[in-house]
Motif scaffolding. Structure first.
Motif, PDB file in Angstrom:
ATOM      1  N   PHE A  38       0.789  -0.900  -0.073  1.00  0.00           N
ATOM      2  CA  PHE A  38       0.306  -0.068   0.269  1.00  0.00           C
ATOM      3  C   PHE A  38       1.035   1.009   0.298  1.00  0.00           C
ATOM      4  O   PHE A  38       0.510   2.326  -0.398  1.00  0.00           O
ATOM      5  N   LEU A  39       2.334   1.121   0.757  1.00  0.00           N
ATOM      6  CA  LEU A  39       3.034   2.305   0.457  1.00  0.00           C
ATOM      7  C   LEU A  39       3.543   2.669  -0.761  1.00  0.00           C
ATOM      8  O   LEU A  39       3.337   3.719  -1.415  1.00  0.00           O
ATOM      9  N   ASN A  45       1.139   7.941  -6.051  1.00  0.00           N
ATOM     10  CA  ASN A  45      -0.218   8.441  -6.307  1.00  0.00           C
ATOM     11  C   ASN A  45      -0.106  10.026  -5.268  1.00  0.00           C
ATOM     12  O   ASN A  45      -0.345  10.508  -4.974  1.00  0.00           O
ATOM     13  N   ASN A  46       1.333  10.002  -5.133  1.00  0.00           N
ATOM     14  CA  ASN A  46       2.154  11.118  -4.352  1.00  0.00           C
ATOM     15  C   ASN A  46       1.950  11.817  -3.411  1.00  0.00           C
ATOM     16  O   ASN A  46       0.875  12.782  -2.926  1.00  0.00           O
ATOM     17  N   VAL A  53      -4.077   9.635   3.163  1.00  0.00           N
ATOM     18  CA  VAL A  53      -5.620   9.045   2.646  1.00  0.00           C
ATOM     19  C   VAL A  53      -7.062   8.670   2.979  1.00  0.00           C
ATOM     20  O   VAL A  53      -7.278   8.794   3.799  1.00  0.00           O
ATOM     21  N   THR A  54      -7.436   9.348   1.614  1.00  0.00           N
ATOM     22  CA  THR A  54      -9.268   9.174   2.349  1.00  0.00           C
ATOM     23  C   THR A  54      -9.410   7.399   1.403  1.00  0.00           C
ATOM     24  O   THR A  54      -8.888   6.807   1.008  1.00  0.00           O
ATOM     25  N   TYR A  55     -10.615   7.529   1.706  1.00  0.00           N
ATOM     26  CA  TYR A  55     -11.940   6.657   0.929  1.00  0.00           C
ATOM     27  C   TYR A  55     -11.424   6.320  -0.352  1.00  0.00           C
ATOM     28  O   TYR A  55     -11.801   5.122  -0.785  1.00  0.00           O
ATOM     29  N   HIS A  60      -9.127   3.269  -5.288  1.00  0.00           N
ATOM     30  CA  HIS A  60      -8.411   3.642  -6.289  1.00  0.00           C
ATOM     31  C   HIS A  60      -7.533   2.507  -6.043  1.00  0.00           C
ATOM     32  O   HIS A  60      -7.260   1.218  -7.142  1.00  0.00           O
ATOM     33  N   TYR A  61      -7.022   1.935  -5.030  1.00  0.00           N
ATOM     34  CA  TYR A  61      -6.196   1.628  -4.809  1.00  0.00           C
ATOM     35  C   TYR A  61      -6.621  -0.079  -4.944  1.00  0.00           C
ATOM     36  O   TYR A  61      -6.397  -0.773  -6.134  1.00  0.00           O
ATOM     37  N   LEU A  62      -7.973  -0.713  -4.260  1.00  0.00           N
ATOM     38  CA  LEU A  62      -8.505  -1.832  -4.694  1.00  0.00           C
ATOM     39  C   LEU A  62      -8.676  -1.884  -6.215  1.00  0.00           C
ATOM     40  O   LEU A  62      -8.485  -3.368  -6.707  1.00  0.00           O
ATOM     41  N   THR A  63      -8.637  -0.953  -6.938  1.00  0.00           N
ATOM     42  CA  THR A  63      -9.802  -1.081  -8.219  1.00  0.00           C
ATOM     43  C   THR A  63      -8.152  -1.645  -9.305  1.00  0.00           C
ATOM     44  O   THR A  63      -7.994  -2.192  -9.369  1.00  0.00           O
TER      45      THR A  63
END
Length: 303
Positions: A38-39, A45-46, A53-55, A60-63
């Motif tokens: 995740f890091l 993604n800067n 970190v937001t929802y 986007h990470y899960l996608t």
């Protein structure tokens, strides 16, 4: 600077897992792998800090994980690890919300545990050379795993004094450092006694650092590892001419299934396996239901 800050928070989380949650090294290593992944996504993604970190970031990470065709089990594990991290950070006042809290964990179908039939177990145990040092050791290991349902990690951690031959039990330190006493059957006790009196004494003589307290030793007289036990079992399956994929955990499945097939109470099996929750043990009832249906179809006059 931001990366250093994140690393400090991760170190605090690891300390929490070790001290408060009593997590095993294996569990913590998996958490760290998932957090590091995740890091990398954050860096690409800067996004510099866990705080920002937001929802939307999470979605986007899960996608990206789905796009890379990760298995549902892998995605579920990552969500669980990161949700735990943010739950800890929220408790410590390091973040204002847990962006993983509302994330849906993909539904994972339960896989039925595979097990050996009793004839296969007999075939496996009849393939040992009782005069061979390593065969004596290997038979003691396999008899113990099948007799007690121990995890391979629990088996490798055993010390000589953990076996009580007078009452036929083994003292085990399981997941979360939980202690339990597990009964050991007569076949396993005989194999253990034979190994300790003969093979283990010979293996100790090969050690260059003196006797090791571990119950099971390698050919150099040192402690046996989880990986070594897996290799031993693989070779034993080949020697017994059994055509199946085999792992120490399959012997644990076999232990539980055979107990339930022969009328053992589910809660007793839960205690023997060292499961914290009955739901972990209930998966074995799906296996035994097949047997119940088979018995019903064979013996009910109007089946």
């Amino acid at each position: 600077m931001e990366d250093t800050s994140n690393r400090m928070l991760i170190d605090d989380f690891v300390f929490y897992l070790q001290v408060e949650k009593n997590c095993s090294k294996h569990t913590i290593d998996n958490y760290l792998l998932d957090i590091d992944d995740f890091l990398k996504h954050m860096k690409e993604n800067n996004i510099e800090e866990f705080l920002t970190v937001t929802y939307h970031t999470v979605r986007h990470y899960l996608t990206t994980l789905y796009d890379k065709q990760y298995a549902r089990t892998s995605i579920a594990r990552r969500i669980s690890a990161l949700r735990s991290l943010y739950r800890f950070l929220l408790r410590e006042g390091k973040v204002n919300e847990n962006p993983f809290a509302a994330t849906h964990i993909p539904k994972i179908g339960k896989r039925l545990p595979t097990f050996m039939y009793e004839q296969e177990v007999e075939q496996l145990f009849s393939s040992f050379d009782e005069e061979n040092v390593l065969d004596q050791r290997d038979k003691a290991i396999l008899e113990l795993l099948y007799s007690s349902g121990l995890r391979v990690s629990e088996c490798c951690q055993l010390k000589l004094e953990d076996i009580d031959f007078s009452i036929g039990t083994v003292f085990v330190i399981g997941k979360g450092k939980k202690e339990r006493y597990v009964p050991v059957g007569s076949y396993a006790l005989d194999a253990l006694q034979n190994y300790i009196d003969d093979a283990r004494t010979q293996l100790i003589g090969k050690s260059k650092t003196g006797p090791h307290p571990a119950l099971f030793l390698n050919f150099r007289g040192g402690p046996l590892t989880d990986r070594s036990v897996r290799e031993i079992l693989k070779k034993r399956i080949e020697k017994a001419s059994l055509t199946m994929h085999m792992s120490p955990h399959k012997l644990r499945h076999t232990f539980a299934t055979h107990l339930l097939n022969n009328g053992a109470d589910l809660r007793v099996v839960q205690e023997l396996l060292g499961h914290s929750h009955l739901s972990s043990t209930q998966i074995y009832t799906h296996v035994t239901k097949d047997r119940l249906k088979d018995v019903y179809m064979k013996h009910h006059p109007r089946a």
